[in-house]
Structure formats: C-alpha cells, structure tokens
Design a protein around this motif. Sequence first.
Motif, short mmCIF file in Angstrom:
data_model
loop_
_atom_site.label_atom_id
_atom_site.label_comp_id
_atom_site.label_asym_id
_atom_site.label_seq_id
_atom_site.Cartn_x
_atom_site.Cartn_y
_atom_site.Cartn_z
N GLY A 66 0.81 -1.21 0.00
CA GLY A 66 0.00 0.00 0.00
C GLY A 66 0.84 1.26 0.00
O GLY A 66 2.08 1.20 -0.02
N ARG A 67 0.13 2.41 -0.01
CA ARG A 67 0.79 3.71 0.01
C ARG A 67 0.57 4.35 1.38
O ARG A 67 -0.56 4.39 1.88
N ILE A 68 1.66 4.82 2.00
CA ILE A 68 1.57 5.40 3.33
C ILE A 68 0.81 6.72 3.26
O ILE A 68 1.20 7.64 2.54
N GLU A 69 -0.29 6.78 3.99
CA GLU A 69 -1.11 8.00 4.02
C GLU A 69 -0.77 8.86 5.23
O GLU A 69 -0.87 10.09 5.18
N GLN A 70 -0.30 8.24 6.31
CA GLN A 70 -0.02 8.98 7.53
C GLN A 70 1.20 8.41 8.22
O GLN A 70 1.33 7.19 8.38
N ARG A 71 2.11 9.29 8.62
CA ARG A 71 3.24 8.92 9.48
C ARG A 71 3.06 9.69 10.78
O ARG A 71 3.14 10.92 10.81
N ALA A 72 2.85 8.95 11.86
CA ALA A 72 2.49 9.59 13.13
C ALA A 72 3.63 9.69 14.13
O ALA A 72 3.44 10.24 15.23
N VAL A 73 4.81 9.19 13.80
CA VAL A 73 5.91 9.16 14.77
C VAL A 73 7.21 9.57 14.09
O VAL A 73 7.31 9.62 12.86
N ASP A 74 8.22 9.84 14.92
CA ASP A 74 9.55 10.18 14.44
C ASP A 74 10.58 9.35 15.19
O ASP A 74 10.31 8.79 16.26
N ALA A 87 -0.23 4.69 8.81
CA ALA A 87 -1.52 4.28 8.25
C ALA A 87 -1.42 4.31 6.73
O ALA A 87 -0.84 5.24 6.15
N LEU A 88 -1.98 3.28 6.09
CA LEU A 88 -2.02 3.21 4.63
C LEU A 88 -3.31 3.84 4.10
O LEU A 88 -4.30 3.97 4.82
N ASP A 89 -3.28 4.21 2.83
CA ASP A 89 -4.47 4.70 2.15
C ASP A 89 -5.50 3.56 2.10
O ASP A 89 -5.25 2.51 1.48
N PRO A 90 -6.69 3.71 2.74
CA PRO A 90 -7.63 2.58 2.84
C PRO A 90 -8.63 2.49 1.69
O PRO A 90 -9.48 1.58 1.69
N SER A 91 -8.57 3.39 0.71
CA SER A 91 -9.63 3.44 -0.32
C SER A 91 -9.77 2.12 -1.08
O SER A 91 -10.87 1.58 -1.23
N ASP A 92 -8.67 1.57 -1.56
CA ASP A 92 -8.74 0.30 -2.29
C ASP A 92 -9.20 -0.83 -1.38
O ASP A 92 -9.93 -1.74 -1.82
N LEU A 93 -8.77 -0.81 -0.13
CA LEU A 93 -9.15 -1.86 0.81
C LEU A 93 -10.65 -1.80 1.12
O LEU A 93 -11.30 -2.85 1.27
N TYR A 165 -5.13 -4.13 8.94
CA TYR A 165 -3.68 -4.09 8.74
C TYR A 165 -3.22 -2.75 8.18
O TYR A 165 -2.02 -2.46 8.21
N ALA A 166 -4.14 -1.94 7.66
CA ALA A 166 -3.76 -0.64 7.11
C ALA A 166 -3.33 0.33 8.20
O ALA A 166 -2.74 1.37 7.90
N ARG A 167 -3.62 0.00 9.46
CA ARG A 167 -3.19 0.83 10.59
C ARG A 167 -2.13 0.06 11.37
O ARG A 167 -2.40 -1.02 11.91
N LEU A 168 -0.92 0.61 11.39
CA LEU A 168 0.21 -0.05 12.04
C LEU A 168 0.43 0.57 13.42
O LEU A 168 0.70 1.77 13.52
N THR A 169 0.29 -0.24 14.46
CA THR A 169 0.42 0.24 15.83
C THR A 169 1.58 -0.46 16.53
O THR A 169 2.03 -1.54 16.11
N ALA A 170 2.05 0.14 17.62
CA ALA A 170 3.14 -0.45 18.41
C ALA A 170 2.62 -1.64 19.19
O ALA A 170 1.59 -1.56 19.85
N GLU A 171 3.36 -2.74 19.12
CA GLU A 171 2.95 -3.95 19.82
C GLU A 171 3.36 -3.94 21.28
O GLU A 171 2.87 -4.76 22.07
N SER A 172 4.28 -3.05 21.66
CA SER A 172 4.73 -2.97 23.05
C SER A 172 5.32 -1.59 23.30
O SER A 172 5.55 -0.81 22.37
N ASP A 173 5.55 -1.28 24.56
CA ASP A 173 6.21 -0.03 24.92
C ASP A 173 7.66 -0.08 24.45
O ASP A 173 8.31 -1.14 24.50
N GLY A 174 8.18 1.06 24.02
CA GLY A 174 9.57 1.07 23.60
C GLY A 174 9.98 2.39 22.97
O GLY A 174 9.26 3.38 23.02
N GLU A 185 4.91 7.29 0.40
CA GLU A 185 5.77 6.21 -0.09
C GLU A 185 4.95 4.93 -0.28
O GLU A 185 4.11 4.57 0.55
N VAL A 186 5.19 4.23 -1.37
CA VAL A 186 4.56 2.94 -1.62
C VAL A 186 5.47 1.85 -1.06
O VAL A 186 6.65 1.78 -1.43
#
Length: 349
Positions: A66-74, A87-93, A165-174, A185-186
């Motif tokens: 997919g294509r990254i629609e949102q980058r929420a962290v640095d 987060a990816l662009d969800p339109s196709d999904l 899966y279009a939303r990527l979250t942290a699986e643990s603290d870190g 970016e694709v």
Amino acid sequence: MNLMWKIVISFTLVLLAGCQSEEAQQDSAPPWVKTFVIQPRSGAERVLSGTVRARHEMPIAFRINGRIEQRAVDAGQRVKSGTLLFALDPSDLEKELDARKAEVSAAKTAISVAEADVVRGHDLLKKEFISQQSLDRFNLVKREAQERMNAALARLEQAKNALTYARLTAESDGLLTEVTGEQGEVVAAGQSIAILAKEGELEVELFFPEEMKPPASGLVMPRNGKPIPLKLREVAGAADAVSHTWRARYSVRASGDKLALGNIVRAIFKRVEKSPDSLEVPLAALDERGGTPRIWVIRDEHAQPLSIELISLGTETALIKTKLSAGSRVIALGTHLLKPGMAVQPLPQ
C-alpha cells in the motif's frame, strides 16, 4: 732554532698518537643496546568501545502492500503499546471489502434458490414427475452453493483483516530507534519502515579482533557511576569478512539506569591468551635470520640468541613462548646487527 722546531714537532707527534689511541679505545668499546623487560600476557586487560542496545529490537512493517497515508511518529520517540505509527491509504481496501460483502450476499441468494429446488424436487419425486437422479442433482447444487458461501465468508474475513492491517500500531512499549517510512511512499508487505527497541533488558554490542575470543564476562564503564557487570549472551557464528571482527552481545547483569540506548561505552575484559605462559616483546626484538624466530638476551655482557615459538603478531608487539621467565631483559632494537657472543652494553633504563 732548529732545536726549537724539533721540540714542537716531537710534542705534536705525541699528541696525535694519544688521540689515535683514544679513538682506537673508543672503537673497541662494546656497543650500547636498548633492552626491554618482557611481560606475561595472562590476566591482561582489553578495553573496547561498544554500543548500548535493547535486548529485543523489532523491525516494524506492514502486512500488506500500500501507500503510506499517515506517518504519526519520528525517530527517537517513545511509544506505548497500541500507539498509531503509520496508516495506509484505505480506499482500495474499502472497495475490496464492499466487493466481498456483495459476494456473500450473492452466495446467500444462491443457497436460497438451491434449497427451494430441493424442496420442489421432493414433491415432484413423490408424484413421480422426476427421477431420483434429478433430486440428487438438486442436492449437489445446494451443497455447491453452501461451499461457495463458505469461501465468500472467508474472503470477506480477509478483506476485514486487510483493512485493520492498514493501521500499524506499536505492539509494546519502547523507543523508535529508526524511522524510514515517509508519507506518500509505496511500500511492500514485510518492508521494514521502522525499528522499535522494546523497553526492558539492555545489552552492549561489541566487536572483538579476529584473534581474540570474546570472554564470558566483563565490565562496562558508565560515564558517571560504578562499573556494571556484563555477561556474554551470544557471539556471531563467523567473523565479519570485511572487518575481520567477531560481533558479540553482552547482557547487562545489574541495573542499567545509567545506560541509555545508543550510548557509546567503554567495556573492559580480562584477556585470556591461548597459551597461559605467553610473553610479550616488541616487534623489533624479533630476529628471523636463523630461519626460525629468535630473540637476543644478554649473558655475561655478551649477546646470545634464543629460539622462540611465535604465537601471534600485533601492530607493535608479538606474543611468544620461550624458556625465559617474566622480568627477563631482551635486546629490543638492532637485532639484525648482532652476532652470537658479541660484547654489548645495555643502555640505562
């Protein structure tokens, strides 16, 4: 007058003879040589620079293309479990999900038609309007419709999962030690776009010279505070082909509050040599003119060669094995000019 000249000439000849005698005495004096006290190498310390790393470093990647629609962290940002990272662009999904829902609806309709055909088939069979073979065919169509329904439901579940899966979250603290994904970016499924260092246990990563086996334990020296014990956890299966070093990771065995991820620290290790009775001498002390390595020692004010077993060579020193004991003196320079039994004088230390 002639007598006076004779006296002057005689005195000059005497002076010249005296100078020549002194020069001859100086020429015959034994040469001065520089000596070195050899030291044992067992128990020597080795100081290396290492990097503080997390015990668990997890690459972050999407499970779908997919294509990254949102980058929420640095990079360098601390995150909690469940924090949104990308987060990816969800339109196709979303369109894919709608299509799968339509498939399920169509499958339900097909099942209803097949079930009605089976009911009518039973009535017609009782009236002997159709054969048993025709009724069996109606049952097969019904079973096929049910299987199509199951497949449609499975594809619908996959479409729902893909949307999550279009939303990527942290699986643990870190701590995010690296973030490479950019908005727009694709990316492909499994392509790493960030690295999450999980909070908890810390380690120190070091690279040892090829000739040195990583010790089982050591000490790390924080900038402020007491040394912290280290314990070897893993060693690379092979030396690096370019740097000729062994990568090793050491667990921090005590509180690592004074260590931060990415810090460059000094680690001290007790180096155990392959031969516990090995000795260290300067490279210039080695003499290979005899075909085998040897060093020169002073015995009764005369230089004598002594055969040795060469263990390894460093940048400035060599490790040897010989019958000499630690504390003995060897000639450290100019060994290529020495001859057995040659008189020498050691320079004052």
